[in-house]
Write an enzyme that holds these catalytic residues in place. Sequence first.
Site, PDB file in Angstrom:
ATOM      1  N   GLY A 165       0.812  -1.222   0.000  1.00  0.00           N
ATOM      2  CA  GLY A 165       0.000   0.000   0.000  1.00  0.00           C
ATOM      3  C   GLY A 165       0.845   1.270   0.000  1.00  0.00           C
ATOM      4  O   GLY A 165       0.447   2.289  -0.577  1.00  0.00           O
ATOM      5  N   ASN A 166       2.046   1.211   0.623  1.00  0.00           N
ATOM      6  CA  ASN A 166       2.893   2.410   0.690  1.00  0.00           C
ATOM      7  C   ASN A 166       3.420   2.825  -0.675  1.00  0.00           C
ATOM      8  O   ASN A 166       3.924   3.928  -0.842  1.00  0.00           O
ATOM      9  CB  ASN A 166       4.063   2.185   1.660  1.00  0.00           C
ATOM     10  CG  ASN A 166       4.961   1.023   1.239  1.00  0.00           C
ATOM     11  OD1 ASN A 166       4.494   0.042   0.647  1.00  0.00           O
ATOM     12  ND2 ASN A 166       6.234   1.124   1.541  1.00  0.00           N
ATOM     13  N   LYS A 194     -12.710  -8.809   4.527  1.00  0.00           N
ATOM     14  CA  LYS A 194     -11.811  -7.734   4.115  1.00  0.00           C
ATOM     15  C   LYS A 194     -12.546  -6.399   4.149  1.00  0.00           C
ATOM     16  O   LYS A 194     -13.464  -6.153   3.368  1.00  0.00           O
ATOM     17  CB  LYS A 194     -11.270  -8.008   2.707  1.00  0.00           C
ATOM     18  CG  LYS A 194     -10.163  -7.036   2.332  1.00  0.00           C
ATOM     19  CD  LYS A 194      -9.424  -7.448   1.096  1.00  0.00           C
ATOM     20  CE  LYS A 194      -8.500  -6.327   0.621  1.00  0.00           C
ATOM     21  NZ  LYS A 194      -7.434  -6.011   1.564  1.00  0.00           N
ATOM     22  N   LYS A 228      -3.735  -9.212  -3.079  1.00  0.00           N
ATOM     23  CA  LYS A 228      -2.808  -8.979  -4.191  1.00  0.00           C
ATOM     24  C   LYS A 228      -1.522  -9.786  -4.060  1.00  0.00           C
ATOM     25  O   LYS A 228      -0.893 -10.089  -5.072  1.00  0.00           O
ATOM     26  CB  LYS A 228      -2.521  -7.491  -4.364  1.00  0.00           C
ATOM     27  CG  LYS A 228      -1.781  -6.820  -3.237  1.00  0.00           C
ATOM     28  CD  LYS A 228      -0.346  -6.568  -3.531  1.00  0.00           C
ATOM     29  CE  LYS A 228       0.378  -5.937  -2.381  1.00  0.00           C
ATOM     30  NZ  LYS A 228      -0.013  -6.286  -1.009  1.00  0.00           N
ATOM     31  N   LYS A 255       1.656 -11.998   3.010  1.00  0.00           N
ATOM     32  CA  LYS A 255       2.936 -11.856   2.299  1.00  0.00           C
ATOM     33  C   LYS A 255       3.791 -13.109   2.491  1.00  0.00           C
ATOM     34  O   LYS A 255       4.345 -13.659   1.538  1.00  0.00           O
ATOM     35  CB  LYS A 255       3.692 -10.617   2.793  1.00  0.00           C
ATOM     36  CG  LYS A 255       2.956  -9.312   2.484  1.00  0.00           C
ATOM     37  CD  LYS A 255       3.750  -8.084   2.927  1.00  0.00           C
ATOM     38  CE  LYS A 255       2.819  -6.901   3.172  1.00  0.00           C
ATOM     39  NZ  LYS A 255       1.877  -6.610   2.086  1.00  0.00           N
TER      40      LYS A 255
END
Lengths: 311, 311
Positions: A11-12, A127, A211, A273
């Site tokens: 997101g960053n 989510k 993602k 992740k």
Amino acid sequence: MGKRIVIALGGNALGRNLPEQMAAVKNTAKAIVDLIEEGNTVAVVHGNGPQVGMINTAMTTLSREDPTHPMAPMSVCTAMSQGYIGYDLQNALREELLDRGLRRGVATILTQVEVDADDPAFQNPSKPIGAFMTEAEAEEMRRRGNAVMEDAGRGWRRCVASPLPKSIVELDTIRTLLDAGQVVIACGGGGIPVYPSGGNHLKGAGAVIDKDFAAALLAQSLSADALIILTAVEKVAVNFGKSDQRWLDHMTPAEARAFAAEGQFAPGSMLPKVLSAVKFAESRPGRTALITLLEKARAGIAGQTGTSVSA
Amino acid sequence: MGKRIVIALGGNALGRNLPEQMAAVKNTAKAIVDLIEEGNTVAVVHGNGPQVGMINTAMTTLSREDPTHPMAPMSVCTAMSQGYIGYDLQNALREELLDRGLRRGVATILTQVEVDADDPAFQNPSKPIGAFMTEAEAEEMRRRGNAVMEDAGRGWRRCVASPLPKSIVELDTIRTLLDAGQVVIACGGGGIPVYPSGGNHLKGAGAVIDKDFAAALLAQSLSADALIILTAVEKVAVNFGKSDQRWLDHMTPAEARAFAAEGQFAPGSMLPKVLSAVKFAESRPGRTALITLLEKARAGIAGQTGTSVSA
């Protein structure tokens, strides 16, 4: 000899609104072009949490003010977010490449990703997306058939299912462009979630695909050499925030699974992740996944930093 | 031996809102796959008038309700509309192809189109977009720096410039995919309008490019054999709606220009289609443009109907 690399952007890498995104993608493009400059071929997958939330809120507001516009399904909002984010990102990549004298096509591929209509995630929408609401607004949203949840004390939000990705509909397109040496942005926001629904029809799902899982599937499907998950930390830690916190240089898939089972990684944050890295590393011997800071992509792929996951 | 064809889709190919679009694209896909089935390679350009208007209205409403979201520029709204329309259209094309036993990749390419920052169109915003407003709302919109116009007695609307397309940024990507036999949706809504703004930077323009002009430029840039402009009439007429109305089977570029100079074609409707056809037909000997009904694409390319423009 260059590698074929799939990059997942956290997101960053994008910011939370239009001006933030325009600024963030410049920095993101530098990190990605660092890898291209070394001769690697790159496909980029990005998230879309704040963006799809913004678009969903905008479309919901429109349908409230003008009933000729029905609520936009999540699949449509994700498609719009791929256009919105892809435009800024491909533009920034093109500029950074040209600034370094590199001539490469940069393409955003509108990507549908198949999920299983029976994925248990559909029974448990987890989510959170979109703007925060009061409890009364959340109740109204629930009455209109949407799932809602209280999000970590910050207010109520709509929430949607997050099913696992099964296959990438536009895979041939992505592969053709990578084979031609182009930079490809694909599976944005995890991809537009669709499921088979009679004959050859694909129906949009009221869901958002993680993602990182989508990036792992893309890396596997492309037989990529490496999956790089770029985020806001340089390495993965165990006992995070405690006195015995330890940064990890490397994990085997088995070690990573064991840490995950201990609850070492935050769900919705580091856990997907690590699990995505495991999934790719396990998919064939010799495949390596790397989790590191956006700005450390080049050093990470050179083996100098980050947390690698390989057998 | 198949031809390389660029198809421009009129507004009737997509409908005006979400459910209309989902229904319309099925019909549109049949017309396009008719051409693919005969061995042609096809790139599809679509308009986005109602869709970019819907998105612009939604984003404007959001920014009014939540000031952390600034107004979305037209370029961003067009990028979103490429995602929104491309998703439905590529999905319908994929299904229609598979229903006929044809295996082809179908890809939507997020496309930027360069315009000239000095295009005189920027001094005279003429293309109405978005919802109708009261005069008071229009005045408020004008105060915030937007151009507005009274639209044919139906109310006030925001309007934007419609500059000419100069070059297609993602041309290499589109060509690579067509060469690989894929079906490509590109330059949606005429493309995201951008102009060079220092160094290698491309800046989004507050504009909407005419999709027929963009399709003509794409056809030229790809050295396509034919440009087909699909619309709501089977042939172009002169003296339209009068007692001496005459349907045209063929025009030379010179004849078409002469008719246009007489005011035979409605601006914003048939005029840009005829001028786009002329532009492509004039660009090299042997090139033919065709204007016909969506449902008559196959008969048109076989020379049985429609209005052709060639030297």
